[in-house]
Enzyme design. Structure first.
Site, mmCIF file in Angstrom:
data_model
loop_
_atom_site.group_PDB
_atom_site.id
_atom_site.type_symbol
_atom_site.label_atom_id
_atom_site.label_comp_id
_atom_site.label_asym_id
_atom_site.label_seq_id
_atom_site.Cartn_x
_atom_site.Cartn_y
_atom_site.Cartn_z
ATOM 1 N N GLU A 170 0.739 -1.097 0.128
ATOM 2 C CA GLU A 170 -0.197 0.116 -0.083
ATOM 3 C C GLU A 170 0.802 1.196 0.044
ATOM 4 O O GLU A 170 1.927 1.338 0.544
ATOM 5 C CB GLU A 170 -0.616 0.074 1.051
ATOM 6 C CG GLU A 170 -2.143 -0.809 1.144
ATOM 7 C CD GLU A 170 -2.833 -0.922 2.719
ATOM 8 O OE1 GLU A 170 -2.508 0.139 3.407
ATOM 9 O OE2 GLU A 170 -3.408 -1.590 2.974
ATOM 10 N N LYS A 199 -1.861 3.655 -39.243
ATOM 11 C CA LYS A 199 -1.296 2.406 -38.408
ATOM 12 C C LYS A 199 -2.497 1.741 -37.752
ATOM 13 O O LYS A 199 -3.802 2.267 -37.340
ATOM 14 C CB LYS A 199 -0.522 3.258 -37.138
ATOM 15 C CG LYS A 199 -0.139 2.230 -36.030
ATOM 16 C CD LYS A 199 0.610 2.916 -35.121
ATOM 17 C CE LYS A 199 -0.293 3.235 -33.869
ATOM 18 N NZ LYS A 199 0.409 3.920 -32.717
ATOM 19 N N THR A 257 5.586 1.236 -32.816
ATOM 20 C CA THR A 257 4.984 2.247 -33.726
ATOM 21 C C THR A 257 6.084 2.654 -34.274
ATOM 22 O O THR A 257 6.033 3.012 -35.753
ATOM 23 C CB THR A 257 4.413 3.453 -32.779
ATOM 24 O OG1 THR A 257 3.183 2.830 -32.183
ATOM 25 C CG2 THR A 257 3.963 4.635 -33.942
HETATM 26 C C1 R5P Z 1 -0.493 5.745 -29.733
HETATM 27 O O1 R5P Z 1 -1.419 6.148 -30.602
HETATM 28 C C2 R5P Z 1 0.638 6.762 -29.439
HETATM 29 O O2 R5P Z 1 0.479 7.897 -30.039
HETATM 30 C C3 R5P Z 1 2.104 5.985 -29.872
HETATM 31 O O3 R5P Z 1 2.227 5.979 -31.150
HETATM 32 C C4 R5P Z 1 2.015 4.609 -29.162
HETATM 33 O O4 R5P Z 1 1.343 4.606 -27.933
HETATM 34 C C5 R5P Z 1 3.441 4.335 -29.124
HETATM 35 O O5 R5P Z 1 3.484 2.882 -28.372
HETATM 36 P P1 R5P Z 1 4.452 1.756 -29.116
HETATM 37 O O6 R5P Z 1 5.661 2.549 -28.758
HETATM 38 O O7 R5P Z 1 4.281 0.641 -28.143
HETATM 39 O O8 R5P Z 1 4.162 1.562 -30.345
#
Ligand code: R5P
Length: 310
Positions: free
Chosen positions: A37, A189, A223
């Site tokens: 906690e 994406k 991403t």
């Molecule tokens: C999502 O819409 C955010 O803007 C980022 O593109 C995303 O959260 C990045 O996450 P990751 O690095 O895991 O792809």
């Protein structure tokens, strides 16, 4: 009387903000019981104060949310007049709506929790969603690191193109491109899971241009990895540079990004960062930005140029 307190998520940033404001941090004690906690106590001197609680919702996110809620509750019970949650990084902001039946809206839960414990308003840096404003009952002010990136990158990228790696980043990319006098492009994406994404279509001209990919955050790096592959398939010039306000770098993100041969990964210190690894990481401090915003809020001035829009 205004007072700045910090939770345990990013004390170095809080100390730098305090320094910029020419003040010292008001003591707050954050600890944890053996069963896990959170337990906090604040200086009784917060009575009647205009309190600023600095706590980015960094991993472990739930623990940081709870600590922030306890700090706000402690301030309210100690008689604070007004309490502002300064969340340089707002965790749960990606859960701002249901994307499938049966899900929860995490951002709303966090907003309700913080409101219930006495948070009157919020100051954030590049929150993932503009919907945050609608989720909190009190005012939400946001500042942006786009100006900071523009200042630091100016002159470096004559033949570049600013790229949004998903549709959510388009406005941010257009703002940065406008500031740098560069063209913009974007990638569509699809998120397949928390870890996996697929880049779809590229809109804009990138052939022969060095991409500067801009996003609000890097979590797993998926991403950026997917966008880089698509840009290379469209014959962009090398190397690729990345600028993201919040560097979470969870799981294998460092390895994923290091394998991309990037020129640099620019992030800010909204989350604590450790340079010196294999990533070409450049960390820019948002402390001056936050200090200027807090000063404006304390003196009831508009944020003006500091404010982030969209
Ligand atoms: C999502 O819409 C955010 O803007 C980022 O593109 C995303 O959260 C990045 O996450 P990751 O690095 O895991 O792809």
């Amino acid at each position: 009387m205004a007072a700045l307190l910090t939770g345990s998520a990013n004390p170095p940033l809080a100390a730098t903000v305090a320094e910029r404001l020419d003040t010292s941090l008001t003591p707050a004690h954050c600890t944890r019981f053996p069963d896990g906690e959170s337990a906090v106590s604040v200086d009784p001197g917060v009575r009647n104060g205009d309190i600023y609680l600095l706590q980015p919702l960094t991993p472990p996110v739930d623990a940081q949310v709870m600590e922030l809620a306890l700090l706000a509750d402690a301030c309210r019970r100690a008689g604070a007049r007004r309490c502002t949650a300064v969340m340089p990084y707002v965790g749960y902001a990606r859960q701002d709506r249901r994307t499938a039946e049966g899900q929860a809206v995490g951002a709303r839960v966090v907003a309700d929790l913080l409101t219930a414990v006495g948070v009157d308003r919020v100051l954030a840096v590049d929150p993932h969603t503009a919907a945050l404003e609608a989720l909190f009952t009190g005012p939400v002010d946001a500042v942006s690191a786009v100006g900071l990136f523009a200042e630091r990158l100016e002159g470096d990228l004559a033949d570049a193109v600013v790229v949004a790696p998903d549709l959510g980043a388009v406005k941010r990319a257009e703002r940065l491109a406008g500031r740098l006098g560069l063209p913009a492009a974007f990638v569509t994406k699809t998120r397949l899971s928390g870890r996996e994404v697929a880049a779809g279509t590229l809109v804009g001209e990138v052939a022969g241009r060095r991409p500067l990919i801009v996003d609000d955050m890097i979590s797993t790096g998926g991403t950026i990895e997917a966008a880089a592959a698509l840009l290379r398939a469209h014959e962009c010039a090398e190397p690729i540079t990345v600028a993201a306000t919040h560097g979470l770098f969870v799981e294998e993100a460092d390895e994923v990004l290091a394998a991309l041969g990037l020129a640099a990964v620019h992030v800010t210190d909204t989350l604590p960062q450790h340079t010196g690894g294999e990533l070409p990481l450049r960390v820019h401090s948002v402390a001056p930005l936050l200090a200027a915003a807090i000063d404006a809020l304390v003196h009831e001035r508009p944020l003006g140029e500091l404010a982030a829009h969209g």
